[in-house]
Design a protein around this motif. Structure first.
Motif, short mmCIF file in Angstrom:
data_model
loop_
_atom_site.label_atom_id
_atom_site.label_comp_id
_atom_site.label_asym_id
_atom_site.label_seq_id
_atom_site.Cartn_x
_atom_site.Cartn_y
_atom_site.Cartn_z
N CYS A 1 0.76 -1.10 0.03
CA CYS A 1 -0.07 -0.18 0.00
C CYS A 1 0.82 1.09 0.07
N SER A 2 2.02 1.33 0.55
CA SER A 2 2.85 2.34 0.86
C SER A 2 3.47 2.70 -0.55
N PHE B 1 0.96 4.24 -2.95
CA PHE B 1 0.87 5.57 -2.50
C PHE B 1 1.86 6.49 -3.01
#
Length: 392
Positions: free
Chosen positions: A383-384, A387
């Motif tokens: 997810c990081s 992003f």
């Protein structure tokens, strides 16, 4: 550090609006402080985590080596203490505060362990370290240490190289491709992606493989112990049988007596073995060709060279005169019984007792929890990465 970050964002916004005529190397000064404060905080956190891990002890270690520590005189001899064995609860408030300043008492969760043959002081020390590593306090310190390492890694790659390349691109008017300018960021994202894939796929499998290897080692030790016990039992039974034979028959016969008895048996068997040739030939002639062929094959004699029955009869008579005996072959029943015995032995060797079952079940649960934790961290890393890729 967050004040420095916000100040850097404000300076950068004012620079984009042509409010500040400064160069980008000056506009990014708050980001310099932001990186420095983060590195300083990570260093402090790492040192604190290492110090906490070195101070961690269990309550058993504290009561054995600290509270009831043996004192020695000038000659090095142990001084017998007059007081009784004290526990941590027997200490006063001042003593507890003093111990808590020097040590960190960890709370170890229960864990089933496989039975061991022997235990030594070295194994006790290893068990002490293993218990500390399983405590939540130790796990929390390890997590803080890993977070500090990750912060240092992010500062080295990609933040500092990316900041330098952006400043050179903007202040010096370089016509570099912005995709190449952000190359440190792509490298960092690729490394995070590889780490996430390893944590999601490999760590989960390795955790279960470690449990399986431990159980295989336990079964091997159990098998060796059973084999040694079986050998001792067989030796004891043979000794008991010899003693019982000696008590029942008096003296044990010597080798000379055995040789004499065997010679007498051979002498007595000679007249029986000397049968008339006519009787043997008549007996073989009365047999069928199929029976004669089977007997010859049992002696290991090939029957392909014989054509007439008389040739078969002569070969059998000759074999009997020479005293040949049939070659023994294992029957199907014997083979089946042997296979059944092997299956029984295998089942006995790998039989899992109650302690081993509880140990295996507990180890599988711990491996499953480690795998779940690794997978959750991997998902957070993905997810990081997504992003950061969108922002870039």
């Amino acid at each position: 550090q967050w004040i420095a970050f916000v100040a850097g964002v404000l300076f950068l916004t004012m620079k984009f609006d042509n409010v500040l005529p400064w160069k980008y190397s000056v506009v990014f000064i708050p980001f310099y402080f932001w990186i420095f404060f983060r590195a300083f905080e990570a260093r402090k956190q790492k040192v604190k985590a290492n110090a906490d891990m070195e101070k961690m002890v269990t309550i058993e270690y504290l009561e054995k080596y600290v509270i009831n520590e043996k004192k020695q005189d000038e000659e090095g001899n142990d001084i017998e203490a007059q007081q009784m064995h004290r526990t941590y609860n027997d200490l006063s408030t001042e003593e507890k505060d003093e111990i808590n300043e020097q040590y960190i008492i960890v709370h170890v969760p229960p864990k089933a362990s496989a039975p061991r043959e022997t235990e030594s002081e070295e194994n006790d020390m290893e068990d002490e370290l293993e218990r500390i590593e399983r405590s939540p306090e130790y796990q929390e310190a390890v997590a803080r240490h890993e977070d500090a390492d990750k912060t240092f890694t992010h500062i080295i790659v990609p933040e500092i190289p990316l900041l330098v390349l952006v400043i050179v691109q903007l202040d010096m008017g370089k016509n570099w491709n912005w995709g190449l300018t952000f190359l440190p960021l792509w490298i960092a994202l690729f490394m995070q992606c590889c780490g996430g894939c390893y944590g999601f796929c490999c760590e989960a499998s390795l955790a279960h493989i470690e449990v399986q290897e431990e159980m295989a080692e336990h079964f091997e030790k159990q098998k060796e112990a059973k084999g040694a016990q079986k050998g001792e039992d067989d030796e004891g039974n043979s000794n008991e049988k010899k003693e019982s034979d000696k008590e029942a028959g008096g003296e044990v016969p010597t080798k000379t007596d055995e040789v004499t008895s065997e010679a007498e048996i051979d002498l007595s068997a000679e007249p029986v073995a000397e049968a008339p040739d006519e009787a043997i030939e008549a007996e073989v002639s009365a047999m069928g060709v199929k029976a004669i062929r089977e007997e010859l094959e049992s002696y290991g004699i090939s029957t392909t060279v014989f054509v007439e029955k008389s040739e078969f009869v002569a070969a059998v008579v000759k074999a009997r005169k020479e005293g040949k005996t049939p070659i023994q072959k294992k029957s199907e029943d014997t083979v089946d019984e042997a296979n059944e015995d092997d299956d029984i032995d295998i089942e006995e060797d790998f039989q899992m007792d109650e302690d081993a079952f509880h140990y295996y079940q507990q180890a599988e649960q711990e491996a499953e929890s480690k795998a779940t934790e690794a997978q959750s961290k991997a998902i957070a890393s993905f997810c990081s990465i997504i992003f950061q890729t969108i922002i870039a």
